[in-house]
Design a protein around this motif. Structure first.
Motif, PDB file in Angstrom:
ATOM      1  N   ALA A  85      36.758  50.025  19.657  1.00  0.00           N
ATOM      2  CA  ALA A  85      37.184  50.174  18.264  1.00  0.00           C
ATOM      3  C   ALA A  85      36.905  51.589  17.774  1.00  0.00           C
ATOM      4  N   THR A  86      37.844  52.152  17.027  1.00  0.00           N
ATOM      5  CA  THR A  86      37.656  53.476  16.443  1.00  0.00           C
ATOM      6  C   THR A  86      37.227  53.331  14.986  1.00  0.00           C
ATOM      7  N   GLY A  87      36.486  54.321  14.496  1.00  0.00           N
ATOM      8  CA  GLY A  87      36.039  54.300  13.111  1.00  0.00           C
ATOM      9  C   GLY A  87      34.730  53.577  12.897  1.00  0.00           C
ATOM     10  N   PHE A  88      34.066  53.137  13.990  1.00  0.00           N
ATOM     11  CA  PHE A  88      32.784  52.456  13.879  1.00  0.00           C
ATOM     12  C   PHE A  88      31.745  53.217  14.688  1.00  0.00           C
ATOM     13  N   GLU A  89      30.603  53.476  14.065  1.00  0.00           N
ATOM     14  CA  GLU A  89      29.536  54.195  14.746  1.00  0.00           C
ATOM     15  C   GLU A  89      28.990  53.358  15.900  1.00  0.00           C
ATOM     16  N   ARG A  90      28.725  54.017  17.011  1.00  0.00           N
ATOM     17  CA  ARG A  90      28.113  53.409  18.192  1.00  0.00           C
ATOM     18  C   ARG A  90      28.951  52.282  18.786  1.00  0.00           C
ATOM     19  N   ALA A  91      30.276  52.317  18.588  1.00  0.00           N
ATOM     20  CA  ALA A  91      31.138  51.310  19.201  1.00  0.00           C
ATOM     21  C   ALA A  91      31.176  51.532  20.711  1.00  0.00           C
ATOM     22  N   SER A  92      31.219  50.459  21.466  1.00  0.00           N
ATOM     23  CA  SER A  92      31.240  50.549  22.923  1.00  0.00           C
ATOM     24  C   SER A  92      32.512  49.899  23.455  1.00  0.00           C
ATOM     25  N   TRP A  93      32.784  50.146  24.731  1.00  0.00           N
ATOM     26  CA  TRP A  93      33.949  49.535  25.361  1.00  0.00           C
ATOM     27  C   TRP A  93      33.701  48.045  25.553  1.00  0.00           C
ATOM     28  N   GLN A  94      34.678  47.230  25.131  1.00  0.00           N
ATOM     29  CA  GLN A  94      34.571  45.782  25.254  1.00  0.00           C
ATOM     30  C   GLN A  94      35.709  45.259  26.128  1.00  0.00           C
ATOM     31  N   ALA A  95      35.337  44.471  27.143  1.00  0.00           N
ATOM     32  CA  ALA A  95      36.343  43.903  28.040  1.00  0.00           C
ATOM     33  C   ALA A  95      37.183  42.863  27.313  1.00  0.00           C
ATOM     34  N   VAL A  96      38.477  42.870  27.556  1.00  0.00           N
ATOM     35  CA  VAL A  96      39.379  41.851  27.020  1.00  0.00           C
ATOM     36  C   VAL A  96      39.401  40.707  28.024  1.00  0.00           C
ATOM     37  N   ASP A  97      38.698  39.643  27.685  1.00  0.00           N
ATOM     38  CA  ASP A  97      38.518  38.540  28.625  1.00  0.00           C
ATOM     39  C   ASP A  97      39.855  37.970  29.091  1.00  0.00           C
ATOM     40  N   GLY A  98      39.881  37.607  30.373  1.00  0.00           N
ATOM     41  CA  GLY A  98      41.055  36.947  30.925  1.00  0.00           C
ATOM     42  C   GLY A  98      42.128  37.877  31.433  1.00  0.00           C
ATOM     43  N   THR A  99      41.847  39.193  31.461  1.00  0.00           N
ATOM     44  CA  THR A  99      42.883  40.130  31.912  1.00  0.00           C
ATOM     45  C   THR A  99      42.613  40.678  33.310  1.00  0.00           C
ATOM     46  N   SER A 100      41.581  40.184  33.979  1.00  0.00           N
ATOM     47  CA  SER A 100      41.324  40.630  35.350  1.00  0.00           C
ATOM     48  C   SER A 100      42.270  39.907  36.313  1.00  0.00           C
ATOM     49  N   SER A 101      42.449  40.490  37.472  1.00  0.00           N
ATOM     50  CA  SER A 101      43.314  39.860  38.478  1.00  0.00           C
ATOM     51  C   SER A 101      42.978  40.410  39.855  1.00  0.00           C
ATOM     52  N   THR A 102      43.315  39.627  40.876  1.00  0.00           N
ATOM     53  CA  THR A 102      43.156  40.056  42.265  1.00  0.00           C
ATOM     54  C   THR A 102      44.538  40.110  42.900  1.00  0.00           C
ATOM     55  N   VAL A 103      44.892  41.261  43.473  1.00  0.00           N
ATOM     56  CA  VAL A 103      46.215  41.425  44.076  1.00  0.00           C
ATOM     57  C   VAL A 103      46.064  41.625  45.583  1.00  0.00           C
ATOM     58  N   VAL A 104      47.135  41.329  46.289  1.00  0.00           N
ATOM     59  CA  VAL A 104      47.146  41.427  47.751  1.00  0.00           C
ATOM     60  C   VAL A 104      48.100  42.541  48.164  1.00  0.00           C
ATOM     61  N   VAL A 105      47.634  43.405  49.049  1.00  0.00           N
ATOM     62  CA  VAL A 105      48.464  44.470  49.610  1.00  0.00           C
ATOM     63  C   VAL A 105      48.760  44.116  51.062  1.00  0.00           C
ATOM     64  N   VAL A 106      50.049  44.128  51.417  1.00  0.00           N
ATOM     65  CA  VAL A 106      50.464  43.820  52.785  1.00  0.00           C
ATOM     66  C   VAL A 106      51.194  45.028  53.359  1.00  0.00           C
ATOM     67  N   GLY A 107      51.298  45.098  54.692  1.00  0.00           N
ATOM     68  CA  GLY A 107      51.984  46.199  55.348  1.00  0.00           C
ATOM     69  C   GLY A 107      51.085  46.836  56.375  1.00  0.00           C
ATOM     70  N   GLN A 108      51.571  47.921  57.021  1.00  0.00           N
ATOM     71  CA  GLN A 108      50.809  48.573  58.072  1.00  0.00           C
ATOM     72  C   GLN A 108      49.543  49.192  57.500  1.00  0.00           C
ATOM     73  N   ASP A 109      48.423  48.952  58.135  1.00  0.00           N
ATOM     74  CA  ASP A 109      47.141  49.511  57.726  1.00  0.00           C
ATOM     75  C   ASP A 109      46.939  50.807  58.481  1.00  0.00           C
ATOM     76  N   THR A 110      47.203  51.938  57.860  1.00  0.00           N
ATOM     77  CA  THR A 110      47.132  53.221  58.549  1.00  0.00           C
ATOM     78  C   THR A 110      45.712  53.717  58.706  1.00  0.00           C
ATOM     79  N   ASN A 111      44.740  53.035  58.118  1.00  0.00           N
ATOM     80  CA  ASN A 111      43.361  53.510  58.170  1.00  0.00           C
ATOM     81  C   ASN A 111      42.507  52.721  59.148  1.00  0.00           C
ATOM     82  N   THR A 112      43.115  51.835  59.947  1.00  0.00           N
ATOM     83  CA  THR A 112      42.333  51.075  60.917  1.00  0.00           C
ATOM     84  C   THR A 112      42.437  51.734  62.276  1.00  0.00           C
ATOM     85  N   GLU A 113      41.470  51.524  63.115  1.00  0.00           N
ATOM     86  CA  GLU A 113      41.456  52.085  64.461  1.00  0.00           C
ATOM     87  C   GLU A 113      41.868  51.015  65.458  1.00  0.00           C
TER      88      GLU A 113
END
Length: 457
Positions: free
Chosen positions: A428-456
């Motif tokens: 919030a802006t305009g308030f002294e000592r305001a901190s970052w607050q997480a907006v609950d329920g907006t996290s997510s886990t995504v999957v990346v597929v394809g060639q893994d160029t960083n594996t040996e």
């Protein structure tokens, strides 16, 4: 001539309210010499002292004393020969005359008599309190209440706890009654409520012919007419600080450091919460306790009380309260993207939909290995690496208030697997000592597929 060796700020509670914390102690020494001596009423206004004295020609007058120069700076004639009681209120002196049976108002600036009226009985002491004049009658042992126009409003009997009620003073919703019994075995000062209920009684070695309030305590004349400090353990002044407004879940600090002991001693603190959603006070026995505001559903008001005690052998206490308004941020939102499964190395769009009750700045919290195209999207102001090395923060110039959509573009990393996007955050802006607050329920886990160029192999 009247000589009073006293600093101007010594007299009244009104003066104490305007002094700085460094000025709240004084080198005033009592008794204060008065020549030729107080011969009637005594009053103070925070800057000057006023006393009824004998002129030497068979009449009385009121003198105004400058404590710094130790000189009489003004005199006031009375509409009768002898005065007995004195009070100050709203730019006027009020003087009573036992001999004349009257009360008169005298203009402090011009010095003339504004009005005068007769009262039933023998008006000795007079006090001004809560918009009324209070007059003591030593013959009937009653205290009567009058309007400033002389209208009778009622009385109460003092015979139960005084022998001769002669002088009066008013402060903090109470009346101080000076007892002038002779012999002095019962003399002293009684503290009563405006309905006559006795609250305190202090004995005196002399008759109390006059009494005045000051920030040091009660002032009365000595037997020789000097001014003495009769009660020197007045209550401390409690100040819980100014009302505050801030957002939920932020840190608040209360401030009672403006509290003080008018006698110059140390004070101790004890804070409690008296209203609102319950919180835990940290360091509640200090001048500046802290607490974390609760998560509220709608704005809420929290009330806190500080009790301040002085360091007297039998401590005197005072209390004050302060309100803290906690604002409900009302933050809601969602994060959407082009797909739930990403192909390694491709570019994807991410959209944030956000709303809040108060205006705020937005930042998204994404995996550190995902690259952000800062030149595209909704006015990205900057991108920063998190201190833990696991996330990046994507900041936006646009502020959120009502429904707001923000979008930006990312390059999917080459390494396959699952990646966590944390809840995006709003501050919030305009308030002294305001901190970052997480907006609950907006996290997510995504999957990346394809060639893994960083594996040996």
């Amino acid at each position: 001539m009247v000589v009073v060796a006293l600093l101007a700020a010594a007299f009244s509670g009104a003066a104490a309210a305007t002094t700085t914390q460094e000025d709240r102690t004084s080198d005033v020494e009592f008794p204060i010499e008065v020549t030729p001596g107080v011969d009637g009423g005594l009053a103070t206004d925070g800057e000057f002292a006023y006393a009824i004295v004998d002129t030497g020609d068979g009449t009385d007058e009121i003198v105004k004393i400058d404590p710094e120069s130790e000189e009489v700076v003004d005199t006031y004639d009375m509409p009768f020969d002898y005065g007995s009681g004195l009070a100050i209120a709203e730019g006027s002196l009020w003087v009573s005359s036992l001999q004349a049976g009257e009360v008169a108002e005298i203009d402090l600036d011009g010095g003339g008599t504004v009005r005068q009226f007769g009262v039933t009985g023998s008006p000795a002491g007079v006090a001004y309190l809560d918009g009324s004049l209070w007059v003591g009658d030593p013959g009937l042992d009653v205290v009567s209440e009058f309007s400033t126009n002389g209208e009778y409003r009622g009385d109460f009997d003092t015979e139960e706890y005084t022998e001769t009620v002669y002088s009066l003073a008013g402060d903090d919703g109470r009346l101080r009654l000076g007892d002038a019994d002779d012999p002095v075995s019962s003399s002293g000062v009684k503290t009563v409520t405006t309905d006559g209920t006795l609250q305190d009684s202090r004995d005196s070695e002399t008759t109390v012919d006059a009494v005045a309030t000051s920030r040091f305590g009660l002032l009365t004349p000595t037997a020789s007419g000097d001014i003495q400090l009769f009660i020197d353990t007045v209550e401390p002044v409690a100040d819980a600080g100014r009302p505050q407004t801030g957002i939920e879940l932020r840190q608040f600090e209360l401030d009672g450091s403006a509290s003080f002991d008018p006698n110059g001693g140390n004070v101790s603190y004890e804070w409690t919460q008296t209203a609102g959603p319950s919180v835990t006070l940290r360091n509640a026995s200090t001048a500046t306790p802290e607490f974390t505001a609760p998560d509220v559903d709608g704005n809420a008001t929290l009330t806190f009380e500080v009790e301040v005690s002085d360091d007297a052998e039998e401590p005197n206490t005072a209390t004050d309260t302060v309100d803290v308004t906690v604002v409900d941020l009302g933050q809601e939102g969602e994060r959407t993207d082009d797909a739930s499964v990403f192909t390694a190395g491709q570019t994807n769009r991410i959209q944030l939909n956000a709303s809040a009750n108060v205006r705020g700045q937005v930042r998204d919290v994404i995996p550190a290995s995902w690259d952000v195209y800062e030149e595209y999207g909704s006015n990205i102001s900057r991108v920063e690496e998190g201190e833990d090395g696991e996330v990046k923060y994507v900041y936006f110039e646009q502020r959120v208030r009502s429904e707001t959509s923000l979008e930006y573009f990312v390059e999917v990393p080459d390494r396959t697997g699952e990646y966590e996007f944390r809840d995006f955050e709003v501050r919030a802006t305009g308030f002294e000592r305001a901190s970052w607050q997480a907006v609950d329920g907006t996290s997510s886990t995504v999957v990346v597929v394809g060639q893994d160029t960083n594996t040996e192999d």
